[in-house]
Design an enzyme around this catalytic site. Structure first.
Site, mmCIF file in Angstrom:
data_model
loop_
_atom_site.group_PDB
_atom_site.id
_atom_site.type_symbol
_atom_site.label_atom_id
_atom_site.label_comp_id
_atom_site.label_asym_id
_atom_site.label_seq_id
_atom_site.Cartn_x
_atom_site.Cartn_y
_atom_site.Cartn_z
ATOM 1 N N HIS A 114 1.922 47.876 26.534
ATOM 2 C CA HIS A 114 1.403 47.400 25.252
ATOM 3 C C HIS A 114 -0.086 47.679 25.081
ATOM 4 C CE1 HIS A 114 0.395 43.561 27.496
ATOM 5 N NE2 HIS A 114 -0.653 43.620 26.694
ATOM 6 N N ASP A 147 7.038 46.852 30.711
ATOM 7 C CA ASP A 147 5.682 46.823 30.136
ATOM 8 C C ASP A 147 4.672 47.493 31.058
ATOM 9 O OD1 ASP A 147 3.891 46.364 28.098
ATOM 10 O OD2 ASP A 147 3.266 44.422 28.886
ATOM 11 N N SER A 161 -5.162 42.592 30.205
ATOM 12 C CA SER A 161 -3.890 43.316 30.297
ATOM 13 C C SER A 161 -4.060 44.643 31.020
ATOM 14 C CB SER A 161 -3.331 43.601 28.898
ATOM 15 O OG SER A 161 -2.471 42.583 28.483
#
Length: 505
Positions: free
Chosen positions: A137, A167, A247
């Site tokens: 993402h 992911d 992230s």
């Protein structure tokens, strides 16, 4: 004179009396540091003997940070402003159970062609020739990626491959002799161990925080939104402080070795509120190896619909066992059927590793490729049994899957195309389509703002549900051609692009 002597005598007597009283009451003792033996543990369970309690590894944090910091990069992803405010195609007011991802500064949704907006994420250098692991993402839908190293060197990056089901993504920069992080075995990570998170929260580069592992095998049902039925969620849960921008960053053990990739947080506000979640290094290692070798992830599939057992569900279906993974259905011709599994079996372990939850079973199977054999331990009619299953790919075969090359007749468009999987099409409520997987030089780059991930559903009003359909329609089209479709983050809104295509000679 006599009066003065009387006063002095009274003072002396009073002083002696005070000293004697203090001595009697113990108030005149010297202060000393004494070592007090710890009471028996059976008496005071809430106090531990300091000689046996593990110390907080303050020097270890510094060692871990020194090893990990040079290998953690800052990723700046330029994305069109029309994208959703959050990754995974989630609107902030649609998030269940107050989960938020960690991708920073996503911007607000806008209609039409919006200027590019820059998001901030992190990545981990895993090889000295420029390969970097991060979250899907972070890079999904990006038109350009800029990677800033810890020493402030800056590079443009290309996407090697992505895997929405975990992911995880793999990107690469053109550089050599880079510092790297070493993979640790996340299976050996224990609940309660210290870990260190390294990343770029709120674009504050090279930030280090520490905490402990508070749970393993955690599923928060967030990756399933993009990964569909094949999504693997078996997160390492920690209380190390991470925030938007972390992230793709590193979660390392006290030795500075990689045990996970930070991915999500649980928060009612969008910032850290107690827990963070990381993809285990065992999954990361397998995914990036697949992406580097094949361009896509090789998934070894069992071919069974499973349900996690608990006491209530066990009572409903009449089972005496209240934990394990219940086999609700076995697909014909699957690895599960060939291994002898039946509806009603309860899977307990894979190759000796206990798998009493769906997330644990999916994690173990997700580490295997098509053709790999696994020993399944399961219970049937109260008896424990073993069976060997040879896992298969999505086509029901045991060979590795290779990316489908773009048909020759559409290479002038300058893009790689892949068919939309049936499970994803069902989730997005589409009849089918063709995904723009990667854009290079060509018509699409020159004439449109199409970005990777766009799902083409119609060409000049004609439905295209497969690569074959798309090739046939686009090869016959000439002049102004309309491409209609959707982006996965907003499947309800149809977007149209126009291209000018020359007739075939």
């Amino acid at each position: 004179m006599k009066k003065l002597l009387f006063i002095v005598l009274a003072a002396v007597v009073g002083g002696l009396a005070a000293l004697g009283g203090a001595h009697f009451l113990g108030l005149n003792q010297q202060v000393k540091y004494v070592q007090v033996s710890a009471p028996p543990a059976s008496n005071f369970a809430n106090f531990a003997d300091p000689s046996t309690a593990p110390p907080v590894p303050t020097t270890g944090f510094a060692t871990a940070a020194e090893k990990a910091l040079p290998a953690v990069v800052h990723i700046k992803a330029s994305k069109p402003g029309g994208q959703s405010g959050l990754p995974f195609g989630i609107e902030p007011d649609q998030l269940p159970e107050s989960f938020r991802d960690l991708f920073g500064n996503p911007g607000q949704r806008q209609r039409g062609e919006a200027p590019l907006q820059q998001g901030s994420g992190s990545g981990v250098i895993i090889s000295d020739d420029g390969y970097i692991a991060t979250n899907n993402h972070v890079v999904d839908g990006a038109e350009s990626l800029e990677v800033v190293l810890n020493d402030q060197r800056t590079y443009e990056a290309e996407i090697i491959g992505t895997d929405p089901t975990t992911d995880i993504a793999l990107i690469k920069i053109k550089a050599e002799n880079l510092p790297t992080v070493q993979f640790a075995d996340s299976d050996k990570l224990r609940i309660g161990e210290w870990v260190v998170a390294v990343g770029n929260p709120f674009s504050l580069t090279s930030t280090v925080t520490a905490g402990i592992v508070s749970a393993k095998g955690r599923s928060i049902d967030i990756v399933r939104r993009t990964g569909g039925d094949l999504a693997i969620e078996s997160f390492i849960q920690t209380d190390a402080v991470v925030n938007p921008g972390n992230s793709g960053g590193a979660l390392v053990d006290i030795n500075g070795d990689l045990v996970g990739i930070n991915t999500a947080i649980s928060s009612p506000t969008g910032v850290f509120a107690g827990y963070s979640f990381a993809v285990p290094s065992a999954i990361v290692r397998k995914v990036v190896q697949d992406l580097r070798e094949f361009g896509i992830v090789q998934r070894g599939l069992l071919g069974a619909r499973i349900t996690e057992l608990n006491t209530r569900y066990a009572e409903e279906i009449g089972l005496k066992r209240d934990n394990g993974v219940y086999v609700a259905e076995v697909t014909a011709g699957s690895a599960a059927e060939e291994a002898g599994l039946q509806k009603g079996d309860v899977i307990l372990a894979v190759d000796g590793v206990p798998t009493l939850r769906n997330s644990e079973l999916l994690e173990q199977l997700g580490r295997r490729r098509p053709g790999d054999a696994v020993v399944l331990t399961f219970e049937r009619d109260g008896q424990e049994r073993n069976a060997t299953a040879r896992l298969k790919n999505a086509d029901g075969k045991t060979e590795a899957i290779r990316p489908k090359p773009a048909p020759e007749k559409v290479t002038e468009l300058g893009a790689d195309f892949v068919e939309l999987e049936a499970s994803t099409a069902k989730e997005l409520e589409l009849a089918g389509g063709v995904i723009v997987a990667k854009i290079r030089s060509g018509i699409l780059a020159d004439q449109t703002r199409i970005r990777p991930g766009f799902i083409i559903t119609r060409v000049d009003g004609r439905k295209v549900g497969s690569i074959t359909d798309f090739e046939r329609v686009i090869s016959r089209a000439a002049g102004t051609v309309a491409l209609e479709g959707v982006y996965p983050d907003d499947p309800k809104r149809t977007v149209a692009y126009g291209i000018v295509k020359q007739a075939e000679q």
